[in-house]
Design an enzyme around this catalytic site. Structure first.
Site, PDB file in Angstrom:
ATOM      1  CG  HIS A  44     -32.966   9.757  10.744  1.00  0.00           C
ATOM      2  ND1 HIS A  44     -32.360  10.724  11.681  1.00  0.00           N
ATOM      3  CD2 HIS A  44     -34.088   9.632  11.196  1.00  0.00           C
ATOM      4  CE1 HIS A  44     -33.187  11.067  12.372  1.00  0.00           C
ATOM      5  NE2 HIS A  44     -34.311  10.632  12.193  1.00  0.00           N
ATOM      6  CG  HIS A 121     -35.554  17.084  12.034  1.00  0.00           C
ATOM      7  ND1 HIS A 121     -34.176  16.993  12.430  1.00  0.00           N
ATOM      8  CD2 HIS A 121     -36.161  16.420  12.948  1.00  0.00           C
ATOM      9  CE1 HIS A 121     -34.281  16.190  13.436  1.00  0.00           C
ATOM     10  NE2 HIS A 121     -35.434  15.877  13.807  1.00  0.00           N
TER      11      HIS A 121
END
Length: 337
Positions: A44, A121
């Site tokens: 992930h 992110h």
């Protein structure tokens, strides 16, 4: 690479490459099983191991956070960085560890060159997308019977021209390694064609123009702080059955197959209340103590065509435990059916 937890609860990697060629080492009876019926380990937010501590906050974050970043960067950036980092191993080490699904969040930074594509992110990475794709291609050349799924997502700040530039990079770098969109292939079929890469792309209008791209692969994201709540979410998703086999992209008459590939994410997610209540912690410190519970859930899963079967299982901090080996090991259950 492998890993272990230290007495302080931190991550320590250990050298281990036993899963580097796990696909070619599968029992020959599994070579004719479509990829969406196999158990495949994934990471992930694959690229967060190289987030840039000097990067500005992503443009998709709240205005308040962006304002704080401009006023107090010495406070906000370290805080954001420790809650954004989901991986410690680099992409080659993750592939060596056995990861075959890579979660690639792509963005165009406002500063820098016109073709300045990074991963993101909350903040941006130090590495460029093109360089990372080249690194993956070089690894695949050394492992000709391994297959990877590249999930290209997010696309922050991407224009149509930048999408076309990115797709051109993908085609130029991987060439004949790319598996065109269609029915989900088996390993034997991919090996016969010399294909090693499936690229899913979460921009339907771009997918419809390029046969080398597959539509975005569904990702079950629980958005939970606690492992037990995440497991309850995943069990609810399983009770609803596998995601649909095909979809029609918005604003496109072309009907394309998702092919049944899908991801169950065992990644925990912090929320503001948790961060404020645990100012000295990080995503890593929050996640590592929950890995035994999540690993126990993983070992109970079964791949295959059934409605409650799993396919790709993706997690954080690859190498911290036996996650990859556990996911790969689920394929043995297919031999007993």
């Amino acid at each position: 690479m492998g890993g272990q937890l230290s007495a302080s609860g931190s991550f320590q990697s250990l050298p281990c490459t036993t899963n580097a060629d796990w696909m070619s080492a599968l029992c020959p009876l599994l070579w004719d099983v479509p990829l969406h019926h196999l158990s495949i380990p994934g990471s992930h937010d694959t690229m967060t191991y190289c987030l840039n501590k000097n990067s500005p906050i992503s443009q998709t974050q709240s205005r308040l956070l962006q304002l704080l970043d401009k006023v107090l960067p010495c406070v906000t950036r370290p805080l954001v960085l420790k809650w954004s980092t989901t991986q410690v191993l680099n992409v080659t080490e993750q592939l060596d560890a056995g990861v075959r699904y890579l979660d690639l969040r792509i963005a165009h930074m406002l500063v820098g060159s016109e073709k300045n594509l990074h991963f993101v992110h909350m903040v941006y990475t130090t590495v460029l997308v093109e360089d990372t794709l080249t690194e993956i291609s070089e690894w695949l050349e050394s492992h000709p019977r391994e297959v990877v799924i590249l999930a290209c997502r997010n696309f922050e700040g991407m224009t149509e021209d930048l999408h076309e530039y990115l797709v051109a990079c993908i085609k130029n770098i991987f060439g004949d390694m790319l598996c065109p969109r269609g029915e989900v292939p088996t390993l034997r079929q991919l090996w016969a064609r010399g294909q090693q890469v499936i690229v899913s792309y979460e921009e339907a209008s771009v997918v419809s123009r390029h046969a080398e791209l597959w539509p975005g692969i569904p990702y079950w994201w629980g958005d939970q702080v606690k492992a037990q709540e995440l497991i309850r979410y995943l069990e609810r998703m399983k009770s609803c059955g596998r995601p649909g086999e095909e979809c029609r992209p918005r604003e496109s008459p072309v009907r394309v197959h998702v092919g049944g590939l899908f991801v169950a994410g065992i990644n925990l997610t912090e929320n503001l209340a948790y961060v404020l209540g645990h100012p000295s912690e990080s995503l890593q410190k929050m996640t590592l103590p929950s890995l035994p519970c999540l690993r126990a859930w993983v070992r109970e899963q079964c791949p295959g065509p059934g409605a409650r079967c799993t396919n790709v299982i993706a997690g954080d901090f690859i190498g911290a435990d036996s996650f990859v080996g556990d996911v790969v090991g689920l394929n043995a259950k297919l031999l007993h059916r």
